[in-house]
Design a protein around this motif. Structure first.
Motif, PDB file in Angstrom:
ATOM      1  N   ASP A 137      -8.222  -1.183   2.477  1.00 47.61           N
ATOM      2  CA  ASP A 137      -7.645   0.139   2.738  1.00 47.61           C
ATOM      3  C   ASP A 137      -8.301   0.785   3.953  1.00 47.61           C
ATOM      4  O   ASP A 137      -7.627   1.376   4.798  1.00 47.61           O
ATOM      5  CB  ASP A 137      -7.798   1.044   1.512  1.00 47.61           C
ATOM      6  CG  ASP A 137      -6.940   0.596   0.340  1.00 47.61           C
ATOM      7  OD1 ASP A 137      -6.034  -0.238   0.524  1.00 47.61           O
ATOM      8  OD2 ASP A 137      -7.190   1.101  -0.775  1.00 47.61           O
TER       9      ASP A 137
ATOM     10  N   SER B 166      -1.622   4.178  -6.303  1.00 44.34           N
ATOM     11  CA  SER B 166      -1.986   4.165  -4.879  1.00 44.34           C
ATOM     12  C   SER B 166      -1.438   5.375  -4.133  1.00 44.34           C
ATOM     13  O   SER B 166      -2.016   5.802  -3.138  1.00 44.34           O
ATOM     14  CB  SER B 166      -1.517   2.868  -4.211  1.00 44.34           C
ATOM     15  OG  SER B 166      -0.099   2.805  -4.156  1.00 44.34           O
TER      16      SER B 166
ATOM     17  N   SER C  59      -4.176   7.427  -2.115  1.00 42.97           N
ATOM     18  CA  SER C  59      -4.076   7.546  -0.653  1.00 42.97           C
ATOM     19  C   SER C  59      -4.149   9.007  -0.221  1.00 42.97           C
ATOM     20  O   SER C  59      -4.817   9.340   0.761  1.00 42.97           O
ATOM     21  CB  SER C  59      -2.792   6.891  -0.132  1.00 42.97           C
ATOM     22  OG  SER C  59      -1.630   7.598  -0.513  1.00 42.97           O
TER      23      SER C  59
ATOM     24  N   GLY D 266      -4.118   3.511   0.142  1.00 42.96           N
ATOM     25  CA  GLY D 266      -4.480   3.017  -1.182  1.00 42.96           C
ATOM     26  C   GLY D 266      -3.602   1.855  -1.565  1.00 42.96           C
ATOM     27  O   GLY D 266      -2.454   1.767  -1.129  1.00 42.96           O
ATOM     28  N   GLY D 267      -4.140   0.963  -2.374  1.00 40.14           N
ATOM     29  CA  GLY D 267      -3.347  -0.161  -2.859  1.00 40.14           C
ATOM     30  C   GLY D 267      -4.035  -1.494  -2.694  1.00 40.14           C
ATOM     31  O   GLY D 267      -3.787  -2.427  -3.453  1.00 40.14           O
TER      32      GLY D 267
ATOM     33  N   VAL E  97       0.816  -1.219   0.000  1.00 44.90           N
ATOM     34  CA  VAL E  97       0.000   0.000   0.000  1.00 44.90           C
ATOM     35  C   VAL E  97       0.847   1.265   0.000  1.00 44.90           C
ATOM     36  O   VAL E  97       2.047   1.232   0.253  1.00 44.90           O
ATOM     37  CB  VAL E  97      -0.941   0.052   1.227  1.00 44.90           C
ATOM     38  CG1 VAL E  97      -1.937  -1.090   1.220  1.00 44.90           C
ATOM     39  CG2 VAL E  97      -0.155   0.083   2.530  1.00 44.90           C
TER      40      VAL E  97
END
Length: 140
Positions: free
Chosen positions: A128, A57, A61, A121-122, A33
């Motif tokens: 998440d 990501s 994020s 994010g990811g 992430v």
């Protein structure tokens, strides 16, 4: 007469603790992430992208953190609000800085006051959100 108790702002050390806690939760789940932490003014305090995390990501994020901060709500709680017919349907395109209504962003509070936000994010949106929640719920 109003009495307001000062709340300490989110520091870079606090932000690094949040990033570390979110990354530990993600690593335990085997997910790569990116994690972003913003202060109450929306300024980036800490960011880390795992080498294996998808490139987008990093952007997601940060946008999730920004959205959670601006609306003082978890992004997971806002997803339905931006669907057609929802109260915030036009909000994603109404501002200079893009908002992102995907789970993974959470406000960060201290003594009940908004002091910043975290975005992850990811992984899947649910993952998440869980990683961000693990960071916010972790002892400081």
């Amino acid at each position: 007469m109003s009495t307001t108790t000062a709340v300490a702002p989110l520091t870079t050390r606090d932000a690094e603790v949040l990033v570390t806690a979110a990354r530990r939760a993600a690593e335990a789940a085997g997910v790569a992430v990116s994690v972003s932490v913003l202060d109450a003014g929306g300024h980036l305090l800490a960011f880390r992208r795992d080498d294996r995390a998808v490139l987008i990501s990093g952007e997601t994020s940060t946008r999730k953190a920004y959205t959670a901060l601006q609306l003082d709500a978890p992004t997971a709680d806002l997803v339905d609000a931006v669907r057609p017919g929802g109260p915030f349907h036009t909000l994603p395109t109404a501002l200079d800085r893009p908002l992102l209504f995907i789970a993974g962003g959470l406000p960060v509070r201290r003594d009940g006051r908004l002091v910043g936000s975290i975005g992850v994010g990811g992984g899947s949106p649910e993952q998440d959100h869980a990683f961000a929640a693990a960071a916010v719920d972790a002892p400081a």
